[in-house]
Design a protein around this motif. Structure first.
Motif, mmCIF file in Angstrom:
data_model
loop_
_atom_site.group_PDB
_atom_site.id
_atom_site.type_symbol
_atom_site.label_atom_id
_atom_site.label_comp_id
_atom_site.label_asym_id
_atom_site.label_seq_id
_atom_site.Cartn_x
_atom_site.Cartn_y
_atom_site.Cartn_z
ATOM 1 N N VAL A 59 0.840 -1.208 0.000
ATOM 2 C CA VAL A 59 0.000 0.000 0.000
ATOM 3 C C VAL A 59 0.864 1.241 0.000
ATOM 4 O O VAL A 59 2.017 1.226 0.423
ATOM 5 N N ARG A 60 0.274 2.305 -0.496
ATOM 6 C CA ARG A 60 0.956 3.596 -0.533
ATOM 7 C C ARG A 60 -0.102 4.684 -0.348
ATOM 8 O O ARG A 60 -1.291 4.441 -0.552
ATOM 9 N N PRO A 61 0.324 5.881 0.047
ATOM 10 C CA PRO A 61 -0.640 6.981 0.142
ATOM 11 C C PRO A 61 -1.305 7.209 -1.218
ATOM 12 O O PRO A 61 -0.654 7.145 -2.258
ATOM 13 N N ALA A 62 -2.603 7.439 -1.196
ATOM 14 C CA ALA A 62 -3.348 7.674 -2.433
ATOM 15 C C ALA A 62 -2.981 9.036 -2.998
ATOM 16 O O ALA A 62 -2.744 9.996 -2.254
ATOM 17 N N THR A 63 -2.950 9.117 -4.322
ATOM 18 C CA THR A 63 -2.695 10.401 -4.978
ATOM 19 C C THR A 63 -3.952 11.267 -4.866
ATOM 20 O O THR A 63 -5.041 10.771 -4.528
ATOM 21 N N ASP A 64 -3.811 12.543 -5.174
ATOM 22 C CA ASP A 64 -4.979 13.440 -5.157
ATOM 23 C C ASP A 64 -6.072 12.901 -6.084
ATOM 24 O O ASP A 64 -7.239 12.880 -5.724
ATOM 25 N N ARG A 65 -5.678 12.483 -7.267
ATOM 26 C CA ARG A 65 -6.639 11.955 -8.242
ATOM 27 C C ARG A 65 -7.361 10.714 -7.704
ATOM 28 O O ARG A 65 -8.573 10.586 -7.856
ATOM 29 N N GLU A 66 -6.628 9.815 -7.077
ATOM 30 C CA GLU A 66 -7.232 8.601 -6.515
ATOM 31 C C GLU A 66 -8.177 8.933 -5.362
ATOM 32 O O GLU A 66 -9.261 8.355 -5.243
ATOM 33 N N ARG A 67 -7.763 9.873 -4.514
ATOM 34 C CA ARG A 67 -8.627 10.274 -3.386
ATOM 35 C C ARG A 67 -9.917 10.902 -3.888
ATOM 36 O O ARG A 67 -11.005 10.576 -3.422
ATOM 37 N N ILE A 68 -9.811 11.798 -4.858
ATOM 38 C CA ILE A 68 -11.005 12.466 -5.399
ATOM 39 C C ILE A 68 -11.923 11.445 -6.063
ATOM 40 O O ILE A 68 -13.131 11.447 -5.854
ATOM 41 N N GLY A 69 -11.346 10.556 -6.861
ATOM 42 C CA GLY A 69 -12.150 9.531 -7.537
ATOM 43 C C GLY A 69 -12.886 8.645 -6.549
ATOM 44 O O GLY A 69 -14.073 8.353 -6.716
ATOM 45 N N ALA A 70 -12.197 8.221 -5.490
ATOM 46 C CA ALA A 70 -12.831 7.361 -4.488
ATOM 47 C C ALA A 70 -13.944 8.106 -3.756
ATOM 48 O O ALA A 70 -15.007 7.544 -3.471
ATOM 49 N N THR A 71 -13.721 9.374 -3.469
ATOM 50 C CA THR A 71 -14.740 10.172 -2.776
ATOM 51 C C THR A 71 -15.960 10.384 -3.658
ATOM 52 O O THR A 71 -17.098 10.257 -3.202
ATOM 53 N N VAL A 72 -15.745 10.676 -4.926
ATOM 54 C CA VAL A 72 -16.866 10.870 -5.858
ATOM 55 C C VAL A 72 -17.675 9.582 -5.984
ATOM 56 O O VAL A 72 -18.909 9.596 -5.959
#
Length: 133
Positions: free
Chosen positions: A51-64
């Motif tokens: 595992v690694r910290p999620a990128t901004d794009r990954e965080r936004i996508g998961a939240t959406v």
């Protein structure tokens, strides 16, 4: 890639390449880290070395995705009621409507708001059943 000695704070969003999902770090469980889907759900075990910290794009996508899922899961607004602010009007020529309208008027004259409300409810139910397709 994270090392097994790296410690994450609960709530941090991590990317799990084994599942291709972003999850919220919960805790360690034996040799694994426990991740929960963004927005809630069933936790899963992940390899702490992968595992690694999620990128901004990954965080936004998961939240959406979580917000969209929640919006689809919520019941839609109830259908509009027949102008609830006004009492229903009896349908001309219908004996049942006339009787319920008279019952409502008698309750209103007697200042019996409960009986007046009951008559309105019964009149609306009757109209939905008998006067609408």
């Amino acid at each position: 890639m994270a090392t097994t000695s790296e410690s994450y704070e609960p709530g941090r969003l991590l990317y799990d390449p084994a599942t291709g999902k972003v999850g919220e770090y919960r805790d360690r469980a034996g040799p694994y880290v426990m991740l929960r889907p963004v927005g809630g759900g069933v936790e899963w075990e992940a390899d702490p070395d992968a595992v690694r910290p999620a990128t901004d794009r990954e965080r936004i996508g998961a939240t959406v995705r979580a917000v969209n899922h929640r919006a689809r899961a919520l019941p839609s607004s109830p259908p509009p009621l027949d102008d609830v602010g006004r009492p229903p009007r009896p349908v001309p020529g219908c004996a049942a409507c006339l009787e319920l309208g008279e019952r409502r008027e008698a309750a209103r004259v007697a200042y019996d708001r409960s009986a007046e409300t009951d008559a309105n409810v019964l009149l609306r139910q009757h109209q939905r059943k008998e006067h609408r397709a």
